[in-house]
Design an enzyme around this catalytic site. Structure first.
Site, PDB file in Angstrom:
ATOM      1  N   LYS A  30       0.834  -1.211   0.000  1.00  0.00           N
ATOM      2  CA  LYS A  30       0.000   0.000   0.000  1.00  0.00           C
ATOM      3  C   LYS A  30       0.865   1.256   0.000  1.00  0.00           C
ATOM      4  CE  LYS A  30      -2.937   0.593   3.544  1.00  0.00           C
ATOM      5  NZ  LYS A  30      -2.752   1.887   4.254  1.00  0.00           N
ATOM      6  N   SER A  31       1.867   1.294   0.864  1.00  0.00           N
ATOM      7  CA  SER A  31       2.732   2.489   0.923  1.00  0.00           C
ATOM      8  C   SER A  31       3.395   2.750  -0.424  1.00  0.00           C
ATOM      9  CB  SER A  31       3.819   2.287   1.972  1.00  0.00           C
ATOM     10  OG  SER A  31       3.280   2.278   3.263  1.00  0.00           O
ATOM     11  N   ARG A  35       2.892   5.920  -3.414  1.00  0.00           N
ATOM     12  CA  ARG A  35       4.043   6.699  -3.880  1.00  0.00           C
ATOM     13  C   ARG A  35       4.258   6.527  -5.374  1.00  0.00           C
ATOM     14  NH1 ARG A  35       4.217   5.664   1.399  1.00  0.00           N
ATOM     15  NH2 ARG A  35       5.549   6.849   2.824  1.00  0.00           N
ATOM     16  N   ARG A 131      -8.481  12.035  12.708  1.00  0.00           N
ATOM     17  CA  ARG A 131      -7.026  11.838  12.849  1.00  0.00           C
ATOM     18  C   ARG A 131      -6.267  13.163  12.805  1.00  0.00           C
ATOM     19  NH1 ARG A 131      -5.279   6.814   9.252  1.00  0.00           N
ATOM     20  NH2 ARG A 131      -3.426   7.079  10.538  1.00  0.00           N
ATOM     21  N   SER A 176       7.295   9.304  11.957  1.00  0.00           N
ATOM     22  CA  SER A 176       6.220   9.135  10.979  1.00  0.00           C
ATOM     23  C   SER A 176       6.741   9.254   9.562  1.00  0.00           C
ATOM     24  CB  SER A 176       5.137  10.196  11.200  1.00  0.00           C
ATOM     25  OG  SER A 176       4.270  10.242  10.075  1.00  0.00           O
ATOM     26  N   ASP A 329       2.133  -1.093  11.878  1.00  0.00           N
ATOM     27  CA  ASP A 329       0.787  -1.482  11.431  1.00  0.00           C
ATOM     28  C   ASP A 329       0.439  -2.925  11.781  1.00  0.00           C
ATOM     29  OD1 ASP A 329       0.376   1.035  10.347  1.00  0.00           O
ATOM     30  OD2 ASP A 329       1.039   0.449   8.343  1.00  0.00           O
ATOM     31  N   LYS A 356      -4.253   5.835  14.774  1.00  0.00           N
ATOM     32  CA  LYS A 356      -4.374   5.156  13.473  1.00  0.00           C
ATOM     33  C   LYS A 356      -5.846   5.155  13.040  1.00  0.00           C
ATOM     34  CE  LYS A 356       0.012   4.219  13.004  1.00  0.00           C
ATOM     35  NZ  LYS A 356       0.798   4.937  11.985  1.00  0.00           N
ATOM     36  N   ARG A 360      -6.030   1.897  18.167  1.00  0.00           N
ATOM     37  CA  ARG A 360      -5.814   0.442  18.070  1.00  0.00           C
ATOM     38  C   ARG A 360      -5.487  -0.211  19.413  1.00  0.00           C
ATOM     39  NH1 ARG A 360      -2.967   0.306  12.050  1.00  0.00           N
ATOM     40  NH2 ARG A 360      -4.971   0.233  10.968  1.00  0.00           N
ATOM     41  N   ARG A 405      -7.561  -3.209   9.724  1.00  0.00           N
ATOM     42  CA  ARG A 405      -6.651  -4.164  10.376  1.00  0.00           C
ATOM     43  C   ARG A 405      -7.280  -4.775  11.633  1.00  0.00           C
ATOM     44  NH1 ARG A 405      -2.492  -3.505   6.944  1.00  0.00           N
ATOM     45  NH2 ARG A 405      -1.900  -1.377   6.409  1.00  0.00           N
TER      46      ARG A 405
HETATM   47  C1  S3P Z   1       2.657   4.913   6.133  1.00  0.00           C
HETATM   48  C2  S3P Z   1       3.233   5.289   7.324  1.00  0.00           C
HETATM   49  C3  S3P Z   1       2.728   4.861   8.645  1.00  0.00           C
HETATM   50  C4  S3P Z   1       1.784   3.685   8.535  1.00  0.00           C
HETATM   51  C5  S3P Z   1       0.790   3.858   7.426  1.00  0.00           C
HETATM   52  C6  S3P Z   1       1.486   4.021   6.091  1.00  0.00           C
HETATM   53  C7  S3P Z   1       3.218   5.412   4.870  1.00  0.00           C
HETATM   54  O1  S3P Z   1       2.018   5.934   9.237  1.00  0.00           O
HETATM   55  O2  S3P Z   1       1.104   3.472   9.746  1.00  0.00           O
HETATM   56  O3  S3P Z   1      -0.083   2.747   7.348  1.00  0.00           O
HETATM   57  O4  S3P Z   1       2.881   4.871   3.793  1.00  0.00           O
HETATM   58  O5  S3P Z   1       4.030   6.336   4.916  1.00  0.00           O
HETATM   59  P1  S3P Z   1       2.745   7.049  10.133  1.00  0.00           P
HETATM   60  O6  S3P Z   1       3.558   7.917   9.240  1.00  0.00           O
HETATM   61  O7  S3P Z   1       1.600   7.806  10.757  1.00  0.00           O
HETATM   62  O8  S3P Z   1       3.557   6.308  11.135  1.00  0.00           O
END
Ligand code: S3P
Length: 448
Positions: A30-31, A35, A131, A176, A329, A356, A360, A405
Site C-alpha cells: 500500500k505504501s 508513492r 485523525r 512518521s 501497522d 491510526k 488500536r 486491520r
Molecule cells: C505509512 C506510514 C505509517 C503507517 C501507514 C502508512 C506510509 O504511518 O502506519 O499505514 O505509507 O508512509 P505514520 O507515518 O503515521 O507512522
C-alpha cells in the site's frame, strides 16, 4: 469514489479452521502503491506500474491525482499507465478531494499541494476525520502553505499552496513516514535544499522511489544514527516502469494465522522484506515462530522473499520499543499471536497506535476482552496473557470502528476460537486487502 460507508455494515462470523496449507500471493504494498502513483503523476511522459494495490485507499490517491491533471488508466492486463503533469504542473482540483479512509493519501498529497499554486479541499470518512493533521500542516506551514482546518485541526481541511515555497530543515517530532514523505514531496517543487532530520528510522520507500525517479536526494546518517534526508528543488522526475512488491502488512495476517492454527504449513509469496517494515517477522521469530525465507530477491528496488510459515508453539515476550516503527501497522494481528502464546507478552512505546484508523490499543483491548482473552490496556501498550496454544473462547461482536486491520485481526482470531469470532463489519478490509476473505477461504481447509 464508491464508499463502503454508503452501504450497510457487513458482519461475519469467523470459525475454527483446520491446518492452513498451500501457497498464496499477497497484493501490492500500500505504501509503495501510493508513492508510485504520486511520483508517476509528477513526471512528464508515461510510467507503467505493475502489481499496484487496487484497494480503496490507493484508488483514492489515483482519483486525486487525476483531479489534479494526471491521466491514469488501468490496462486489461492489470498494468496501470500514468501520464504525468511534471513537477510544478499540478492543477487545481475542481471538487473536494475525497480521501475516504486513507491517512497516507491525505498527508502525502497535502505535501504535494503545499508547494503548488493551487488550493485543495481534503475530506474523508468518520475515521479519517478524527485523525491529527497538525503533524503535517505545521512543517508545510513553515514552507509557506496556508490551511483552513476544522476545529481540532482535522479534516475537512483546506490547503492553499505557495509557489515558490520556502525550503526548511525539519526535525521530525514523531516517528512518521507520512510526515517525512509530505515534506520531501513538497520539496520537489521548492527552490533550495529542504532537509528532514529523522532521529528514529521509519519506512524508507519515499527515499528509495524518489532516488529511482531521479530526484536529487541525499541521505546522511550521523554517528548517533540520525538520518538527514535532503532534496534540492525544483527538480524534474523521469518517468519509470515500476513493479510494486507484495505488502508485508497484508502478509502479516497470514503469517500469524499459519503460526497459530495447528498443523499449518503455508507459503506466502512475494512479501516485501525491507528492514523498515519487517519487524513483525523478527519478533515472531523471537517468540519461536518458524518462518523460513525462500527465494530472496529484489523487486522494484525493494528486498522480497517467499515465506514458508509452519505452526509453532509461541512464547510471550517483552517487545523492544525500538522495533516498533518497523511493525507499526502489525500490532493488531501481533496481539492475536500474543493471545495464543505461552506466558505474558508486554508491549510499550505504542502511543502512535492511538491515532491510526482507530485507537488500536483501545479497539484491540475491547475486542480481545470480548473473545475471552486476558488483556491489560496501558497508556502506551497492551499486556496480554496468552493461552499457551489452547483455543480462545471466542464471541463478540467485535467493534471494527472503520479499521481494516482490526477486522482482519479478529478474522484470524476466529480460526483458533471455540465458538467463533463475530466481526461487526468486514467492509473496511477493502481499503487495503480486497482479496483477504477469498484468500482466507482458499487456505483455511475443510474445517469450518
Ligand atoms: C505509512 C506510514 C505509517 C503507517 C501507514 C502508512 C506510509 O504511518 O502506519 O499505514 O505509507 O508512509 P505514520 O507515518 O503515521 O507512522
Amino acid at each position: 469514489m464508491a464508499h463502503h460507508a454508503d452501504e450497510a455494515a457487513r458482519p461475519r462470523r469467523f470459525s475454527a479452521a483446520s491446518a492452513l496449507r498451500g501457497a498464496i500471493r499477497v497484493p501490492g504494498d500500500k505504501s509503495i502503491s501510493h508513492r508510485a502513483l504520486m511520483l508517476s503523476a509528477l513526471c512528464v511522459g508515461e510510467s507503467r506500474i505493475s502489481g499496484l494495490l487496487e484497494g480503496e485507499d490507493v484508488l483514492a490517491t489515483a482519483a486525486a491525482m487525476r483531479a489534479m491533471g494526471a491521466t491514469i488508466k488501468r490496462g486489461d492486463d492489470g498494468v496501470w499507465t500514468v501520464h504525468g503533469v511534471g513537477v510544478g504542473g499540478l492543477m487545481q482540483p475542481e471538487q473536494a478531494l475525497d480521501m475516504g479512509n486513507s491517512g497516507t493519501s491525505t498527508r502525502l498529497l497535502m505535501g504535494l499541494v503545499a508547494s503548488h499554486p493551487i488550493t485543495a479541499m481534503f475530506t474523508g470518512d468518520a475515521s479519517l476525520s478524527r485523525r491529527p493533521m497538525a503533524r503535517v500542516t505545521d512543517p508545510l506551514g513553515e514552507m509557506g502553505a496556508e490551511f483552513g482546518a476544522s476545529p481540532g485541526g482535522t479534516l475537512p481541511l483546506m490547503v492553499r499552496g505557495l509557489q515558490p515555497a520556502v525550503p526548511i530543515t525539519y526535525r521530525l517530532p514523531v516517528a512518521s513516514a507520512q510526515v517525512k514523505s509530505a515534506i520531501l514531496l513538497a520539496a520537489l517543487n521548492t527552490p533550495g535544499t529542504t532537509t528532514v532530520i529523522e532521529p528514529i528510522p521509519t519506512r524508507d520507500h519515499s527515499e528509495r522511489m524518489l532516488a529511482g525517479f531521479g530526484a536529487p536526494l541525499t541521505v546522511e546518517t550521523d554517528p548517533d544514527g540520525v538520518r538527514h534526508i535532503s532534496i534540492t528543488g525544483p527538480c524534474d522526475l523521469r518517468a519509470q516502469d515500476i513493479i510494486v512488491p507484495g505488502d508485508p502488512s497484508s502478509a502479516a495476517f497470514f503469517i500469524v494465522a499459519a503460526l497459530i492454527v495447528p498443523g499449518s504449513d503455508l507459503v506466502i509469496e512475494n512479501v516485501g522484506m525491507n528492514v523498515t517494515r519487517s519487524g513483525i517477522v523478527t519478533v515472531l521469530e523471537q517468540m519461536g515462530g518458524q518462518i523460513e525465507r525462500l527465494n530472496e530477491r529484489t523487486v522494484g528496488g525493494e528486498p522480497v522473499a517467499d515465506l514458508r510459515v509452519r505452526a509453532s508453539a509461541l512464547k510471550g515476550i517483552a517487545v523492544d520499543p525500538a522495533i516498533v516503527p518497523s511493525m507499526v501497522d502489525e500490532f493488531p494481528v501481533f496481539f492475536i499471536a500474543a493471545a495464543m502464546a505461552q506466558g505474558t507478552t508486554v508491549t510499550s512505546g505504542l502511543d502512535e497506535l492511538r491515532v491510526k484508523e482507530s485507537d488500536r490499543l483501545a479497539t484491540m483491548a475491547r475486542g480481545l476482552e470480548a473473545i475471552g482473552v486476558v488483556v491489560e490496556e496501558r497508556e502506551d501498550g497492551l499486556v496480554i496473557t496468552g493461552s499457551g496454544g489452547a483455543m480462545l473462547p471466542g464471541g463478540g461482536p467485535v467493534a471494527t470502528l472503520l479499521d481494516h486491520r482490526i477486522a482482519m485481526s479478529f478474522a484470524v482470531a476466529g480460526l483458533v476460537s471455540t465458538s467463533g469470532v463475530e466481526v461487526d463489519d468486514t467492509r473496511p478490509i477493502a481499503t487495503s486487502f480486497p482479496d483477504f476473505l477469498a484468500l482466507l477461504d482458499q487456505v483455511r481447509g475443510a474445517g469450518l
